[in-house]
Scaffold this active site. Structure first.
Site, PDB file in Angstrom:
ATOM      1  N   GLU A   1      -6.812   4.337   7.895  1.00 17.24           N
ATOM      2  CA  GLU A   1      -6.558   5.694   7.666  1.00 17.24           C
ATOM      3  C   GLU A   1      -7.556   6.049   6.886  1.00 17.24           C
ATOM      4  O   GLU A   1      -8.101   7.661   6.738  1.00 17.24           O
ATOM      5  CB  GLU A   1      -5.438   5.988   6.571  1.00 17.24           C
ATOM      6  CG  GLU A   1      -4.091   5.930   7.488  1.00 17.24           C
ATOM      7  CD  GLU A   1      -2.955   5.109   6.731  1.00 17.24           C
ATOM      8  OE1 GLU A   1      -2.737   5.408   5.520  1.00 17.24           O
ATOM      9  OE2 GLU A   1      -1.922   4.877   7.405  1.00 17.24           O
TER      10      GLU A   1
ATOM     11  N   GLY B   1       2.392   1.924  10.744  1.00 16.03           N
ATOM     12  CA  GLY B   1       3.424   3.096  10.668  1.00 16.03           C
ATOM     13  C   GLY B   1       4.063   3.430  11.965  1.00 16.03           C
ATOM     14  O   GLY B   1       4.816   4.556  11.822  1.00 16.03           O
TER      15      GLY B   1
ATOM     16  N   HIS C   1      -9.410   0.671   4.831  1.00 20.49           N
ATOM     17  CA  HIS C   1      -8.208   1.040   5.589  1.00 20.49           C
ATOM     18  C   HIS C   1      -8.253   1.763   6.767  1.00 20.49           C
ATOM     19  O   HIS C   1      -9.147   2.754   6.613  1.00 20.49           O
ATOM     20  CB  HIS C   1      -7.009   1.638   4.626  1.00 20.49           C
ATOM     21  CG  HIS C   1      -5.712   1.651   5.323  1.00 20.49           C
ATOM     22  ND1 HIS C   1      -5.342   2.577   5.979  1.00 20.49           N
ATOM     23  CD2 HIS C   1      -4.615   0.878   5.258  1.00 20.49           C
ATOM     24  CE1 HIS C   1      -3.871   2.272   6.448  1.00 20.49           C
ATOM     25  NE2 HIS C   1      -3.691   1.268   5.700  1.00 20.49           N
TER      26      HIS C   1
ATOM     27  N   SER D   1       3.395  -2.222  10.426  1.00 22.34           N
ATOM     28  CA  SER D   1       5.022  -2.081  10.361  1.00 22.34           C
ATOM     29  C   SER D   1       5.665  -3.446   9.881  1.00 22.34           C
ATOM     30  O   SER D   1       6.748  -3.971  10.735  1.00 22.34           O
ATOM     31  CB  SER D   1       5.303  -1.940  12.016  1.00 22.34           C
ATOM     32  OG  SER D   1       4.842  -0.631  12.131  1.00 22.34           O
TER      33      SER D   1
ATOM     34  N   LYS E   1       0.110   4.212  -0.184  1.00 21.93           N
ATOM     35  CA  LYS E   1      -0.533   5.302   0.247  1.00 21.93           C
ATOM     36  C   LYS E   1      -0.380   6.715  -0.524  1.00 21.93           C
ATOM     37  O   LYS E   1      -0.207   6.328  -1.728  1.00 21.93           O
ATOM     38  CB  LYS E   1       0.065   5.630   1.695  1.00 21.93           C
ATOM     39  CG  LYS E   1      -0.094   4.306   2.694  1.00 21.93           C
ATOM     40  CD  LYS E   1       0.193   5.004   4.153  1.00 21.93           C
ATOM     41  CE  LYS E   1       0.314   3.504   4.811  1.00 21.93           C
ATOM     42  NZ  LYS E   1       0.252   3.732   6.327  1.00 21.93           N
TER      43      LYS E   1
ATOM     44  N   ASN F   1       0.772  -1.244   0.014  1.00 23.12           N
ATOM     45  CA  ASN F   1       0.025   0.129   0.168  1.00 23.12           C
ATOM     46  C   ASN F   1       0.918   1.197  -0.032  1.00 23.12           C
ATOM     47  O   ASN F   1       1.424   1.686   0.970  1.00 23.12           O
ATOM     48  CB  ASN F   1      -0.896  -0.269   1.410  1.00 23.12           C
ATOM     49  CG  ASN F   1      -1.685   1.163   1.433  1.00 23.12           C
ATOM     50  OD1 ASN F   1      -1.871   2.023   0.479  1.00 23.12           O
ATOM     51  ND2 ASN F   1      -2.208   1.421   2.636  1.00 23.12           N
TER      52      ASN F   1
ATOM     53  N   GLU G   1      -5.059  -5.415  10.611  1.00 24.05           N
ATOM     54  CA  GLU G   1      -4.189  -4.501  10.593  1.00 24.05           C
ATOM     55  C   GLU G   1      -4.442  -3.314  11.944  1.00 24.05           C
ATOM     56  O   GLU G   1      -5.493  -2.709  12.005  1.00 24.05           O
ATOM     57  CB  GLU G   1      -4.305  -3.203   9.500  1.00 24.05           C
ATOM     58  CG  GLU G   1      -3.807  -3.822   8.320  1.00 24.05           C
ATOM     59  CD  GLU G   1      -3.400  -2.888   7.306  1.00 24.05           C
ATOM     60  OE1 GLU G   1      -2.233  -2.813   6.939  1.00 24.05           O
ATOM     61  OE2 GLU G   1      -3.952  -1.860   6.952  1.00 24.05           O
TER      62      GLU G   1
HETATM   63  C1  PEP Z   1      -0.862   0.108   6.036  1.00 28.27           C
HETATM   64  O1  PEP Z   1      -0.934   1.187   5.632  1.00 28.27           O
HETATM   65  O2  PEP Z   1      -1.653  -0.995   5.543  1.00 28.27           O
HETATM   66  C2  PEP Z   1       0.614  -0.450   6.829  1.00 28.27           C
HETATM   67  C3  PEP Z   1       0.498  -1.757   7.299  1.00 28.27           C
HETATM   68  O3  PEP Z   1       1.334   0.463   7.094  1.00 28.27           O
HETATM   69  P1  PEP Z   1       2.821   0.103   7.532  1.00 28.27           P
HETATM   70  O4  PEP Z   1       3.385  -1.249   7.042  1.00 28.27           O
HETATM   71  O5  PEP Z   1       3.963   1.443   7.069  1.00 28.27           O
HETATM   72  O6  PEP Z   1       2.776   0.173   8.975  1.00 28.27           O
END
Ligand code: PEP
Length: 251
Positions: free
Chosen positions: A102, A176, A100, A214, A14, A12, A170
């Site tokens: 976000e 992040g 997601h 992460s 973003k 992803n 998630e």
């Molecule tokens: C994500 O945005 O779906 C995600 C898992 O981000 P990160 O790997 O940066 O934690």
């Protein structure tokens, strides 16, 4: 009938990427994929909508899949600035991330909205990756499994099959931040998700469940080895070809 679960490593991006750096990134990924010769796992990149067609054209024939990061529930109409699942499909996407965290927090997307977007993905012939996950406060209050259950039941439309659904777990606090749950916590969450899915589809055993939050090259092997984990949804580390390929290698 349940299908074998082929690991899926999804990136992803973003709101990152301009045409030149994105083309360089996918060229490296396609090269890595060719060199590794993997046919037992799938690699997916989800660039910003502006680059879906560019990236899809660039990776044609490489085996790398392309997806969107979001879609509107409607196929077309007066929704300024939005993009439909049909438009993503038309641009070369095979999948779309919906719900997601976000989008849930930035845009107030509820489970019902996410469900409508997953239905839109089906309508357009896209595979939806439905994201769910608890906040830190919910985890600390011991509500993780209950939150996952509510989100799953509210976000997955009727008619799900193993071929038509991917779920990404998630934890919001892990996205992040460099923090991850323990392998046992990931396994417990995924086992619960699969159990709840059992009440939603006869093909729950075949639905792929991704862990996201992460994930990087150095922790991918242990997170991907957790029970009921069938791949990863990767944010930051998906912007680096070597990291993303290391995660794919660990799958
Ligand atoms: C994500 O945005 O779906 C995600 C898992 O981000 P990160 O790997 O940066 O934690």
């Amino acid at each position: 009938m349940a299908r074998a679960r082929r690991p899926l490593i999804a990136g992803n991006w973003k709101m990152n990427g301009l045409a030149s750096d994105s083309l360089a990134l996918v060229k490296e990924l396609a090269g890595g994929l060719k060199q590794a010769g993997w046919t037992d796992r799938e690699l997916l990149v989800c660039p910003p909508a502006t680059l879906v067609r560019t990236v899809a054209d660039a990776v044609k024939g490489s085996g790398l899949l392309v997806g969107g990061q979001n879609c509107h529930a409607k196929a077309s109409g007066a929704h300024t600035g939005d993009i439909s699942a049909e438009m993503l499909k038309d641009a070369g996407a095979a999948c779309v991330i919906v719900g997601h965290s976000e989008r849930r927090s930035d845009c107030g997307e509820t489970d019902a909205v996410v469900r409508a977007k997953a239905e839109a993905a089906w309508r357009a012939g896209l595979l939806p990756i439905v994201c769910i996950g608890e906040t830190l406060a919910e985890r600390e209050a011991g509500k993780t499994l209950a939150v996952l259950e509510t989100q799953l039941k509210g976000s997955v439309p009727d008619g799900a099959t193993a071929a038509r659904l991917v779920v990404a777990y998630e934890p919001v606090w892990a996205i992040g931040t460099g923090k991850t749950p323990t392998v046992a916590e990931v396994a417990a969450a995924h086992a619960h998700i699969r159990k709840v899915l059992g009440g939603l589809t006869a093909e729950a055993a075949g639905v792929r469940l991704l862990y996201g939050g992460s994930v990087k090259g150095s922790n991918a092997a242990e997170l991907l080895a957790a029970g009921d984990v069938d791949g990863a949804l990767v944010g930051g580390a998906s912007l680096n070809a070597a990291e993303f390929l290391a995660i794919a290698k660990a799958a």
